[in-house]
Design a protein around this motif. Sequence first.
Motif, PDB file in Angstrom:
ATOM      1  N   GLY A 132      35.353  51.215  32.716  1.00 43.54           N
ATOM      2  CA  GLY A 132      36.592  50.434  32.927  1.00 43.54           C
ATOM      3  C   GLY A 132      37.520  50.587  34.348  1.00 43.54           C
ATOM      4  O   GLY A 132      37.148  51.725  34.708  1.00 43.54           O
ATOM      5  N   SER A 133      38.296  49.637  34.366  1.00 38.55           N
ATOM      6  CA  SER A 133      39.249  49.983  35.625  1.00 38.55           C
ATOM      7  C   SER A 133      40.522  49.441  35.136  1.00 38.55           C
ATOM      8  O   SER A 133      40.688  48.428  34.490  1.00 38.55           O
ATOM      9  CB  SER A 133      38.703  49.132  36.749  1.00 38.55           C
ATOM     10  OG  SER A 133      39.629  49.091  37.744  1.00 38.55           O
ATOM     11  N   ASP A 134      41.684  50.083  35.808  1.00 38.74           N
ATOM     12  CA  ASP A 134      43.216  49.551  35.578  1.00 38.74           C
ATOM     13  C   ASP A 134      43.457  48.740  36.730  1.00 38.74           C
ATOM     14  O   ASP A 134      44.674  48.477  36.802  1.00 38.74           O
ATOM     15  CB  ASP A 134      43.848  50.896  35.239  1.00 38.74           C
ATOM     16  CG  ASP A 134      44.023  51.805  36.959  1.00 38.74           C
ATOM     17  OD1 ASP A 134      43.250  51.540  37.665  1.00 38.74           O
ATOM     18  OD2 ASP A 134      44.662  52.849  36.515  1.00 38.74           O
ATOM     19  N   LYS A 138      38.884  43.879  38.694  1.00 38.60           N
ATOM     20  CA  LYS A 138      37.957  44.940  39.151  1.00 38.60           C
ATOM     21  C   LYS A 138      36.674  45.287  37.852  1.00 38.60           C
ATOM     22  O   LYS A 138      37.229  45.690  37.074  1.00 38.60           O
ATOM     23  CB  LYS A 138      38.597  45.774  39.793  1.00 38.60           C
ATOM     24  CG  LYS A 138      37.865  46.820  40.797  1.00 38.60           C
ATOM     25  CD  LYS A 138      38.598  47.915  41.587  1.00 38.60           C
ATOM     26  CE  LYS A 138      37.724  48.578  42.328  1.00 38.60           C
ATOM     27  NZ  LYS A 138      38.623  49.587  43.279  1.00 38.60           N
ATOM     28  N   GLU A 139      35.751  45.437  38.612  1.00 33.01           N
ATOM     29  CA  GLU A 139      34.428  46.022  37.657  1.00 33.01           C
ATOM     30  C   GLU A 139      33.953  47.073  38.443  1.00 33.01           C
ATOM     31  O   GLU A 139      33.815  47.134  39.521  1.00 33.01           O
ATOM     32  CB  GLU A 139      33.529  44.957  37.463  1.00 33.01           C
ATOM     33  CG  GLU A 139      32.450  45.577  36.553  1.00 33.01           C
ATOM     34  CD  GLU A 139      31.327  44.396  36.755  1.00 33.01           C
ATOM     35  OE1 GLU A 139      30.186  44.599  35.919  1.00 33.01           O
ATOM     36  OE2 GLU A 139      31.523  43.384  37.213  1.00 33.01           O
ATOM     37  N   ILE A 477      29.306  51.814  42.304  1.00 36.41           N
ATOM     38  CA  ILE A 477      29.633  50.625  42.953  1.00 36.41           C
ATOM     39  C   ILE A 477      30.999  49.686  42.271  1.00 36.41           C
ATOM     40  O   ILE A 477      30.778  49.465  40.972  1.00 36.41           O
ATOM     41  CB  ILE A 477      28.495  49.752  42.928  1.00 36.41           C
ATOM     42  CG1 ILE A 477      27.296  50.335  43.850  1.00 36.41           C
ATOM     43  CG2 ILE A 477      28.868  48.327  43.468  1.00 36.41           C
ATOM     44  CD1 ILE A 477      25.931  49.752  43.810  1.00 36.41           C
ATOM     45  N   SER A 478      31.874  49.420  42.756  1.00 33.23           N
ATOM     46  CA  SER A 478      32.859  48.721  42.602  1.00 33.23           C
ATOM     47  C   SER A 478      32.997  47.233  42.960  1.00 33.23           C
ATOM     48  O   SER A 478      32.306  47.194  43.893  1.00 33.23           O
ATOM     49  CB  SER A 478      34.198  49.222  42.649  1.00 33.23           C
ATOM     50  OG  SER A 478      34.598  49.232  44.043  1.00 33.23           O
TER      51      SER A 478
END
Length: 488
Positions: A132-134, A138-139, A477-478
């Motif tokens: 998860g991302s805050d 964004k992944e 990888i984002s």
Amino acid sequence: MPEPMTPYTGFDRMPLAGTWRSGGTGRVLTDSNPYSGEVLTEIGSAGTADVDLVYRAARDAQREWARTRPEQRAAVFERAADIIRRRAGELADWLTREIGATRDRAGVEVAITAAVTAAAAGHSAEVVDRVGSDVPDKENRVYRKPAGVVTVISPWNFPMYLSNRSVAPALALGNAVVLKPAEDSPVTGGLLLAKVYEEAGLPPGLLSVVVGRGRDIGDHLVQHDIPRVISFTGSTRVGQGIAAKAGLKRLALELGGNGPLVVLDDADLEHAVECAVFGSYYHQGQICMATNRVIIDASVYYEFVDRFVEQARALRTGDPRNAETQIGPVINHTQLNSVRDKVAESVAGGAKPLLFGEPQGPAGLVLPPHVLLGDNYVTTAAEEVFGPVATLIRAHGEDDALRIANDTRYGLSSGVFTRDVERGLRFAHQVEAGMTHINDTTVHDDVHAAFGGEKASGIGRFGGRWVAEDFTTHHWISIQHRPRRLVF
């Protein structure tokens, strides 16, 4: 009925960068039968130039192999497992002739080698974890990628399995492997596996086997800048040397052991004695997970000792080719002398010998089972013996038994016997070891288990769900799906 398979030949050479040939040192390694003394093969030893060659070839071959579809890689290991099963008699015969394994013991090793090969097929699929991302839109993904080139250095005591438990998953995960088997087991520890994988369709150059003396190529193997992982099974002394010389590489080290088997006051003595005898003398005690010390509560000590000596005395020694034989030869005269020296030091230090005998057999390497009564500080209890010797130690209660069990620099395999499983579990949690078995032998053969030790017994785990950790890296990888404003 399937047609008989033509036996493998050509063990006077080794697979170096895709070609079977002799090593370049001009020196010959002689491989002999420890029971009869018969010369099995002579191999031209590999040198540092051969190591350079195979590492370069492995690096090039690995890049293409890593791009191969997972199902294609998996198919190689499914075929290899089938080949091992179909050639089980041939492979077991080599184990008996090269390392002195009894017939039953050789069959067990072939079976678990096939099992770990089949299990490797399941490691070939790409693994992606989503985190998860805050940050809006964004992944984050974490991809597991092959480490690259893996060096496997394996011992002679369970050579086929202890090589392949690293070779198979490392290759299946997309790596290339350079394998150095022990000098006493070049065929069963390396060359037979190379033949199997070649027959199964593994591309050339992905698995090279360097047969040579450790003093000639050992340092060069671990200090070379191409391999990213060193997987070693062997002595603590050599493992410590590897750790000091390997530099910034990942290490998976399973080293020496001094297995305590604890018998509490409520144990099933019949079962405990059977497991203790098995753990002490299986494969002549030449197993890192062997029962080196049997620690018995004082309330059952004398009865246990009487039963243990009776069963040990009944063990049949001799030619490992005979189905009745339970104890075959020690691997070589250096090892035999080491075992006998430790027994002599223990007796001089106050241990009481209850069962002993002189070496037998054509090559003089069949040592009868030995039983000593001593404390935790006689040599056969304080050090790993790696021979058919058991030291029985009296403990005064559960706390004393735990103290004795943990009073060692090693921490590999251990066991505890009690009729109360919850009591056994509480005890096991306090043992300083990588593995503790309740009401079972310390010599474990579950291919799903995670083998490994604490203290001077090693770094990391082999097998189980730890396999992928040993031989892969993580690539984060984002993905930003919509542009976002950046503020300084």
